[in-house]
Design a protein around this motif. Structure first.
Motif, short mmCIF file in Angstrom:
data_model
loop_
_atom_site.label_atom_id
_atom_site.label_comp_id
_atom_site.label_asym_id
_atom_site.label_seq_id
_atom_site.Cartn_x
_atom_site.Cartn_y
_atom_site.Cartn_z
N VAL A 5 28.13 22.57 -15.81
CA VAL A 5 27.85 23.32 -14.67
C VAL A 5 26.45 23.00 -14.21
N GLU A 6 25.76 22.58 -15.21
CA GLU A 6 24.17 22.10 -15.02
C GLU A 6 24.23 20.96 -14.42
N ALA B 139 26.49 19.22 -12.51
CA ALA B 139 27.28 18.78 -11.64
C ALA B 139 26.72 18.06 -10.15
N THR B 140 25.48 18.26 -9.84
CA THR B 140 24.67 17.74 -8.96
C THR B 140 24.44 16.47 -8.92
N LEU C 202 20.10 19.58 -8.36
CA LEU C 202 19.23 20.51 -9.10
C LEU C 202 18.67 19.76 -10.37
N PRO D 87 32.25 23.35 -13.70
CA PRO D 87 31.76 23.83 -12.37
C PRO D 87 32.81 23.78 -11.39
N THR E 156 25.48 27.33 -21.92
CA THR E 156 25.60 27.55 -20.39
C THR E 156 26.21 28.99 -20.51
N ARG F 296 19.23 32.68 -10.60
CA ARG F 296 19.77 31.39 -11.09
C ARG F 296 21.38 31.68 -11.27
N PHE G 256 24.61 30.45 -9.41
CA PHE G 256 25.86 29.90 -9.96
C PHE G 256 27.06 30.28 -9.87
N ARG H 67 28.34 30.05 -6.46
CA ARG H 67 28.76 28.60 -6.06
C ARG H 67 30.05 28.22 -6.73
N TYR H 68 30.25 28.85 -7.92
CA TYR H 68 31.44 28.55 -8.50
C TYR H 68 32.47 29.64 -8.87
N LEU I 92 33.98 30.36 -12.56
CA LEU I 92 32.79 30.54 -13.41
C LEU I 92 32.76 31.98 -13.22
N TYR J 265 17.32 29.12 -5.83
CA TYR J 265 17.57 30.07 -6.24
C TYR J 265 16.74 31.51 -5.81
#
Lengths: 230, 306
Positions: free
Chosen positions: A55-56, A58-59, A124, A229, B60, B95, B99, B102-103, B106, B171
């Protein structure tokens, strides 16, 4: 920094002939030299793939290597080896060895978010750097650094103290882990105001989340899950 | 009193551990100031830690789920916006929203865990704001000015916003909306302080990081960064450093002596939260505003306005 070994085999070799005739015309000088292979090899794509699948991280694929992140980086001023741009570059090449050599720098991000904020491509950066660092930790390539020890301690304190922390409890736990060194003078300056405001009681006993005993196991279960992600 | 236009709708305050801990003075004075100005917010009850900047680095899911639970609680109160006084909390909550937007998969996962925890799914209908933005957009500098009982004429202040108040724009959405501050050179707090009669000195380190997350694990870097902030404020003639970040506030205050020892230059300077200064200018006593309970002594400067 030397050129990484991975970049050396760009030119694998040359064929040079004494006499070359193309379409009845004889070539001479530099025209008679040919490269055998023009593709760069030796890349370990799996590193990039694994980071891009978090997730962190992915970019990471969006990066253009423009260096905006690094030029404004807070840490760079204090550690010349600290370079988000380079970390991303090495991770994409799969150059684990060079990343391992930078292990005393890569953990030092202070999360000030200047890099992410300024990135013209929407990378990011701060998250990606942490993802690269996590990759190295996960595969046992680098030793556990003080930053990670503290992060783990923080999570542990949240879980143990009913979903909340107080600076004093966290400070106490950090002192136990050998992080904080407080002189008597520091303690005395701290204690006066704390006692005067009656704050000391709140700090020693942070209130817990009501149903924490029910919430905690759910959180623990969630923490084991692999997330992607998507 | 004329009714105050509140562009945020119903506002829920996420206090975070800081406001219930060492940042108590911030909490108390925010309440005083809001009451004086006639603006309303409601505290989120039974909140949990937002994970700050640490949890996300080691897990995460925990880094998303902890803030998401707070957002869901705010929605259950019927809030339209969540205000944080701590930029760290502001960042963590924003944040998570980023996320989760975006997902989609998730988001489903986070929501299913929220249900298991006994909270409702989070419907993504919140705007995250900081306390400075809340005051600036509701009553603004004019509203603040009309309440001042102790004009702080001649007081030189340096407003320290901290790094996460405005960053990253992805964010916090700074720079995208009118009600959000400038992402690189914020001015909202400057204008609120000017409304008190104070003089805002030029201050290059406004949004510079204080090294807060590494205050324990990489102490020398933190001291270095904090020294630079103090030096900039001092060089420009500030008498008080005004903060809106509990982490930065506590880190700078508690390291003040160490910094002076290490760099051999007297960089000591009193600190107050911006709400403390507002409450003081509105006529509240030093005891009420907990100005006497700061680790530094802002009253040494402020007593001339008593």
């Amino acid at each position: 920094m030397p050129i990484p070994n991975l970049e050396k085999p760009i030119i694998k070799g040359l064929i040079q002939k004494d006499k070359v005739i193309v379409d009845g015309v004889e070539l001479d000088g530099t025209w008679n030299a040919f490269m055998i292979e023009r593709t760069q090899t030796g890349y370990d794509q799996s590193v990039w793939d694994e980071i891009a699948n978090t997730v962190e991280g992915a970019t990471i694929s969006l990066c253009w290597q423009c260096g905006t992140c690094t030029s404004g980086c807070t840490m760079r001023e204090y550690d010349p080896n600290y370079s988000p741009r380079r970390f991303i570059d090495l991770a994409r090449k799969g150059d684990k060895q060079s990343l391992i050599e930078l292990q005393d720098s890569i953990w030092r991000c202070v999360s000030c978010q200047k890099c992410t904020h300024r990135c013209p491509k929407g990378v990011l950066v701060e998250e990606v750097v942490h993802s690269i660092h996590n990759y190295l930790l996960k595969h046992g390539l680098v030793k556990t650094d003080p930053g990670t020890v503290f992060d783990e301690l923080f999570l542990e304190t949240v879980m143990k103290n009913g979903g909340r922390i107080s600076e004093l409890i966290l400070g106490g736990a950090s002192a136990k882990a050998g992080f904080v060194t407080m002189s008597l003078r520091d303690l005395l300056t701290m204690m006066g105001p704390l006692l005067k405001s009656g704050l000391i009681k709140d700090l020693m006993k942070p209130s817990r989340v009501k149903d924490w005993d029910k919430i905690k196991p759910v959180l623990e279960e969630a923490m084991k899950e692999e997330v992607y992600p998507e | 009193m004329t009714e105050i236009l509140n562009p945020f709708g119903k506002v829920a305050l996420y206090p975070g551990c800081a406001l219930d801990g060492l940042g108590k003075a911030y909490d108390v004075t925010l309440q005083l100031v809001a009451k004086d100005l006639g603006i309303n917010y409601e505290k989120i009850e039974d909140y949990n830690c937002c994970g700050a900047l640490e949890v996300k680095n080691v897990n995460t899911m925990a880094g998303l789920l902890l803030p998401a639970r707070n957002l869901s609680l705010a929605r259950q109160m019927g809030a339209n916006a969540v205000m944080s006084a701590c930029p760290g909390c502001h960042y963590s909550l924003s944040r998570t929203q980023y996320f989760m937007t975006r997902y989609p998969k998730l988001r489903e996962k986070v929501n299913s865990y929220l249900e298991k925890m006994g909270t409702k799914q989070y419907d993504m209908q919140l705007l995250m704001i900081h306390a400075v933005e809340f005051i600036y957009n509701t009553v603004g500098p004019e509203g603040v000015k009309s309440r001042v009982k102790r004009p702080l004429q001649g007081l030189k202040v340096a407003p320290y916003y901290g790094c996460l108040y405005s960053r990253p724009k992805a964010y916090t959405l700074t720079g995208y909306m009118k009600m959000k501050d400038d992402p690189e050179r914020p001015v909202f707090m400057d204008e609120l302080l000017r409304a008190l009669g104070a003089e805002v000195v030029p201050f290059e380190s406004k949004t510079m990081c204080c090294g807060g997350p590494h205050v324990y694990s990489d102490v020398n870097t933190s001291l270095h960064l904090e020294a630079r902030i103090l030096k900039d404020a001092k060089r420009n003639g500030a008498e008080l450093l005004i903060t809106d970040c509990p982490l930065g506030h506590v880190a700078i205050e508690s390291n003040m002596n160490k910094i002076t020892e290490k760099y051999g230059q007297d960089l000591r300077m009193p600190l107050t939260y911006f709400t403390q200064l507002l409450a003081f200018a509105f006529g509240h006593s030093p005891e009420e505003t907990l100005l006497t309970a700061n680790l530094t002594d802002p009253m040494s400067v402020l007593k001339r306005y008593m």
